[in-house]
Design an enzyme around this catalytic site. Structure first.
Site, PDB file in Angstrom:
ATOM      1  N   LYS A  22       0.824  -1.374   0.027  1.00 17.35           N
ATOM      2  CA  LYS A  22       0.104   0.046   0.075  1.00 17.35           C
ATOM      3  C   LYS A  22       0.895   1.124   0.085  1.00 17.35           C
ATOM      4  O   LYS A  22       0.508   2.261  -0.830  1.00 17.35           O
ATOM      5  CB  LYS A  22      -1.025  -0.165   1.340  1.00 17.35           C
ATOM      6  CG  LYS A  22      -1.579   1.525   1.512  1.00 17.35           C
ATOM      7  CD  LYS A  22      -2.350   1.144   2.713  1.00 17.35           C
ATOM      8  CE  LYS A  22      -1.671   1.928   3.822  1.00 17.35           C
ATOM      9  NZ  LYS A  22      -1.799   3.157   4.245  1.00 17.35           N
ATOM     10  N   ASN A  23       1.838   1.371   0.922  1.00 17.09           N
ATOM     11  CA  ASN A  23       2.564   2.612   1.105  1.00 17.09           C
ATOM     12  C   ASN A  23       3.432   2.892  -0.237  1.00 17.09           C
ATOM     13  O   ASN A  23       3.778   4.046  -0.465  1.00 17.09           O
ATOM     14  CB  ASN A  23       3.444   2.451   2.179  1.00 17.09           C
ATOM     15  CG  ASN A  23       2.707   2.719   3.701  1.00 17.09           C
ATOM     16  OD1 ASN A  23       1.480   2.981   3.602  1.00 17.09           O
ATOM     17  ND2 ASN A  23       2.984   2.227   4.792  1.00 17.09           N
ATOM     18  N   ARG A  94      -3.222  11.014   4.421  1.00 14.90           N
ATOM     19  CA  ARG A  94      -2.049  11.785   4.380  1.00 14.90           C
ATOM     20  C   ARG A  94      -1.102  11.868   3.358  1.00 14.90           C
ATOM     21  O   ARG A  94      -0.341  12.738   3.023  1.00 14.90           O
ATOM     22  CB  ARG A  94      -1.207  11.826   5.800  1.00 14.90           C
ATOM     23  CG  ARG A  94      -1.837  11.950   7.235  1.00 14.90           C
ATOM     24  CD  ARG A  94      -1.127  12.011   8.340  1.00 14.90           C
ATOM     25  NE  ARG A  94      -0.040  13.166   8.023  1.00 14.90           N
ATOM     26  CZ  ARG A  94      -0.122  14.369   8.437  1.00 14.90           C
ATOM     27  NH1 ARG A  94      -1.265  14.900   8.559  1.00 14.90           N
ATOM     28  NH2 ARG A  94       1.025  15.042   8.065  1.00 14.90           N
ATOM     29  N   CYS A 118      -4.432  13.106  12.173  1.00 14.68           N
ATOM     30  CA  CYS A 118      -3.955  11.516  12.172  1.00 14.68           C
ATOM     31  C   CYS A 118      -4.083  11.184  13.890  1.00 14.68           C
ATOM     32  O   CYS A 118      -3.651  11.734  14.605  1.00 14.68           O
ATOM     33  CB  CYS A 118      -2.584  11.324  11.853  1.00 14.68           C
ATOM     34  SG  CYS A 118      -2.194   9.953  11.641  1.00 14.68           S
ATOM     35  N   ARG A 123       2.505  13.834  12.883  1.00 10.13           N
ATOM     36  CA  ARG A 123       3.303  13.785  11.484  1.00 10.13           C
ATOM     37  C   ARG A 123       3.159  15.087  10.536  1.00 10.13           C
ATOM     38  O   ARG A 123       2.564  15.006   9.672  1.00 10.13           O
ATOM     39  CB  ARG A 123       2.314  12.604  10.655  1.00 10.13           C
ATOM     40  CG  ARG A 123       2.209  11.276  11.548  1.00 10.13           C
ATOM     41  CD  ARG A 123       1.136  10.308  11.061  1.00 10.13           C
ATOM     42  NE  ARG A 123       1.949   9.726  10.017  1.00 10.13           N
ATOM     43  CZ  ARG A 123       1.520   8.537   9.307  1.00 10.13           C
ATOM     44  NH1 ARG A 123       0.329   7.919   9.581  1.00 10.13           N
ATOM     45  NH2 ARG A 123       1.960   7.714   8.381  1.00 10.13           N
ATOM     46  N   PRO A 124       3.807  16.060  10.981  1.00 10.46           N
ATOM     47  CA  PRO A 124       3.746  17.317  10.046  1.00 10.46           C
ATOM     48  C   PRO A 124       4.338  17.196   8.663  1.00 10.46           C
ATOM     49  O   PRO A 124       5.228  16.235   8.544  1.00 10.46           O
ATOM     50  CB  PRO A 124       4.483  18.485  11.116  1.00 10.46           C
ATOM     51  CG  PRO A 124       5.440  17.275  11.783  1.00 10.46           C
ATOM     52  CD  PRO A 124       4.657  16.097  12.078  1.00 10.46           C
ATOM     53  N   VAL A 125       4.188  18.229   7.928  1.00 11.92           N
ATOM     54  CA  VAL A 125       4.732  18.051   6.582  1.00 11.92           C
ATOM     55  C   VAL A 125       5.604  19.136   6.327  1.00 11.92           C
ATOM     56  O   VAL A 125       5.973  19.491   5.315  1.00 11.92           O
ATOM     57  CB  VAL A 125       3.409  18.407   5.665  1.00 11.92           C
ATOM     58  CG1 VAL A 125       2.378  17.196   5.683  1.00 11.92           C
ATOM     59  CG2 VAL A 125       2.962  19.873   5.703  1.00 11.92           C
ATOM     60  N   ASP A 126       6.173  19.710   7.655  1.00 16.09           N
ATOM     61  CA  ASP A 126       7.092  20.750   7.453  1.00 16.09           C
ATOM     62  C   ASP A 126       8.365  20.186   6.739  1.00 16.09           C
ATOM     63  O   ASP A 126       9.168  21.055   6.078  1.00 16.09           O
ATOM     64  CB  ASP A 126       7.667  21.410   8.790  1.00 16.09           C
ATOM     65  CG  ASP A 126       8.084  20.392   9.713  1.00 16.09           C
ATOM     66  OD1 ASP A 126       7.702  19.284   9.738  1.00 16.09           O
ATOM     67  OD2 ASP A 126       8.958  20.720  10.563  1.00 16.09           O
ATOM     68  N   LEU A 127       9.003  19.047   6.782  1.00 20.59           N
ATOM     69  CA  LEU A 127       9.963  18.525   5.941  1.00 20.59           C
ATOM     70  C   LEU A 127      10.078  18.480   4.525  1.00 20.59           C
ATOM     71  O   LEU A 127      10.898  18.805   3.840  1.00 20.59           O
ATOM     72  CB  LEU A 127      10.442  16.945   6.677  1.00 20.59           C
ATOM     73  CG  LEU A 127      11.005  17.104   8.262  1.00 20.59           C
ATOM     74  CD1 LEU A 127      11.532  15.605   8.447  1.00 20.59           C
ATOM     75  CD2 LEU A 127      11.855  17.944   8.709  1.00 20.59           C
ATOM     76  N   ASP A 309       4.835  -0.147  12.084  1.00 19.89           N
ATOM     77  CA  ASP A 309       3.499  -0.525  11.515  1.00 19.89           C
ATOM     78  C   ASP A 309       3.333  -1.913  11.767  1.00 19.89           C
ATOM     79  O   ASP A 309       2.293  -2.438  11.723  1.00 19.89           O
ATOM     80  CB  ASP A 309       3.431  -0.380   9.974  1.00 19.89           C
ATOM     81  CG  ASP A 309       3.116   1.103   9.796  1.00 19.89           C
ATOM     82  OD1 ASP A 309       2.671   1.760  10.651  1.00 19.89           O
ATOM     83  OD2 ASP A 309       3.320   1.319   8.387  1.00 19.89           O
ATOM     84  N   ILE A 331       8.800   6.303  16.921  1.00 17.27           N
ATOM     85  CA  ILE A 331       8.217   6.740  15.474  1.00 17.27           C
ATOM     86  C   ILE A 331       7.041   7.635  15.822  1.00 17.27           C
ATOM     87  O   ILE A 331       7.227   9.139  15.330  1.00 17.27           O
ATOM     88  CB  ILE A 331       7.799   5.794  14.594  1.00 17.27           C
ATOM     89  CG1 ILE A 331       9.140   4.873  14.379  1.00 17.27           C
ATOM     90  CG2 ILE A 331       7.757   6.357  13.245  1.00 17.27           C
ATOM     91  CD1 ILE A 331      10.386   5.399  14.049  1.00 17.27           C
ATOM     92  N   ARG A 401      -8.244   0.230   4.769  1.00 13.57           N
ATOM     93  CA  ARG A 401      -7.392   0.916   4.173  1.00 13.57           C
ATOM     94  C   ARG A 401      -5.898   0.343   3.784  1.00 13.57           C
ATOM     95  O   ARG A 401      -5.194   0.916   3.028  1.00 13.57           O
ATOM     96  CB  ARG A 401      -7.189   2.238   5.194  1.00 13.57           C
ATOM     97  CG  ARG A 401      -8.127   3.097   5.339  1.00 13.57           C
ATOM     98  CD  ARG A 401      -7.873   4.467   6.128  1.00 13.57           C
ATOM     99  NE  ARG A 401      -6.480   4.852   5.942  1.00 13.57           N
ATOM    100  CZ  ARG A 401      -5.524   5.041   6.379  1.00 13.57           C
ATOM    101  NH1 ARG A 401      -5.616   4.835   7.843  1.00 13.57           N
ATOM    102  NH2 ARG A 401      -4.387   5.608   6.016  1.00 13.57           N
TER     103      ARG A 401
END
Length: 423
Positions: A22-23, A94, A118, A123-127, A309, A331, A401
């Site tokens: 999936k990922n 996400r 989430c 789980r920020p998107v700043d990176l 996971d 994590i 999912r």
């Protein structure tokens, strides 16, 4: 709303086919935005998240066809109509943020909604955004959207140094760098098999990438990318999940398509717990070495460490192990929400911050439990396989999912499990 009812009924035996990852697929699909030529993915998993990404790509004007009962995705972005990813779609998943890099690289601008919250942490998107800034992009957060604009002439190569390992940010930056002018170096990059799979697909499309699978990836930008056909790598999380089924309730199961190199750290922990993992011509054969499983300590880490996971599923195994196990989650925060539900089944678990101490009990008892996220939901099903009596798992929409045909696959090896409408 559906429920899954599991009744513990002893050892399992047979084969379970493992789907494409999936990922990996959720990362490979946005790669079609980098080229006018078709991209075809085989071994695609049939999951709700894949349908959500399909809807997102189609909203941008991409053509996406699901062939061979959903296992083949034929995509084309030759005539996109939009570079704006709307909130109503992005909020559901996400991974939607992964369209930002390809759109910005190919068209020089994009507007992408910030993903929703989430259940397992911030789980920020700043990176992701800092990586694009290192390539010369101008970014503005306005009205809940990322407004991104490349410099005149397109993105430029640069040094992207991640302060900590991020799979999503590595993927987004890698795709953007393929069309950037000059050389981009991704430092402290993620090393997951899904990253390698993405790089191999991009290489088939004409990208010049070196170092995938290591912490330093170098990308020499090209003017354009072409089409390709690519097979999605085996889903190592589904693989690990089904490997735990015979570990928890006994028997012997062969997981078709699995390889130890996808889950080396996980396999080491299974061996320490008393679980045999043997490579076969078709996959991995898993069985208990003896009687009761032994306690082991687990710390989640980026690849090649123990996967976050698989932490919830491993906890289900350790609930009936002999001795006390300590699981440390490094994590994501808030990723022990399955613990109270396992306690309802008779488990002895003490959670303090990012550490859970599990004292093994003789057996678990079936109970009504509630899934809180994708991996938690399947951990409760695994626990139910070994529990006395009937376990009823509610809110199983999370399961759809990440796992296709979970009931059918477990039934195929002898589990007593059914999916029903909630009464």
């Amino acid at each position: 709303m559906d429920q899954i009812i599991v009744t513990g009924n002893g050892p399992l035996s047979g084969q379970i086919p493992i789907a494409g990852a999936k990922n990996a697929c959720l990362t490979l699909m946005p790669a079609t935005l980098l080229s006018e030529e078709p991209l075809t993915l085989t071994n695609a998993p049939r999951l709700s998240d894949i349908r959500t990404m399909t809807t997102l790509l189609q909203s941008l004007g991409a053509e996406v066809q699901s062939l061979q009962d959903g296992q083949v995705l034929a995509m084309s972005s030759h005539d996109l109509t939009s570079t704006r990813a709307e909130y109503d779609i992005v909020r559901k998943m996400r991974a939607s943020i992964l369209v930002l890099g390809p759109l910005l690289a190919r068209f020089g601008h994009a507007e992408v909604s910030l993903p929703g919250g989430c259940a397992i942490g911030a789980r920020p998107v700043d990176l992701h955004l800092k990586a694009f800034e290192a390539m010369g992009a101008e970014l503005e957060l306005r009205d809940g959207y990322v407004h991104a604009k490349a410099p005149v002439g397109g993105l430029r190569g640069g040094i992207v140094e991640f302060p900590f390992v991020s799979v999503g940010a590595t993927e987004n930056a890698l795709m953007a760098a393929t069309l950037a002018k000059g050389t981009t170096v991704l430092m402290n990059a993620a090393r997951e098999p899904e990253i390698v799979d993405l790089a191999q697909c991009l290489q088939k499309m004409g990208a010049q990438i070196d170092g995938e699978g290591t912490s330093e990836i170098t990308v020499q930008g090209v003017d354009r990318l072409g089409g390709a056909t690519h097979r999605v790598v085996t889903d190592r999380i589904e693989l690990g999940t089904y490997m735990l089924a015979p570990a928890i309730c006994g028997g012997e199961v062969e997981c078709l398509g699995g390889t130890i190199n996808l889950l080396a750290a996980f396999c080491e922990k299974l061996d320490a717990a008393g679980i045999s993992v043997e490579e076969t011509p078709n996959g991995l054969k898993v069985a208990r070495k003896g009687g009761r499983v032994s306690a082991v300590d687990v710390t989640t880490e980026p690849f090649p460490g123990f996967p976050t996971d698989l932490q919830a599923q491993m906890m289900a195994l350790l609930c009936t192990a002999e001795g006390t196990s300590v699981l440390e989650e490094k994590i994501f925060e808030n990723r022990f929400m399955h613990a109270p539900e396992l306690i309802r089944m008779g488990a002895s678990i003490d959670v303090h911050g990012g550490t859970a101490t599990v004292k093994g009990v003789d057996h678990l008892k079936g109970a009504p439990v509630m899934a809180t996220d994708l991996r938690a939901s399947v951990s409760l099903i695994l626990a139910g396989l070994a529990a006395e009596g009937e376990t009823v798992v509610s809110r199983v929409y999370h399961l759809d999912r990440g796992y296709e045909h979970v009931v059918r696959k477990l039934e195929g090896v002898g589990a007593k499990i059914e999916r029903v409408k909630e009464q």
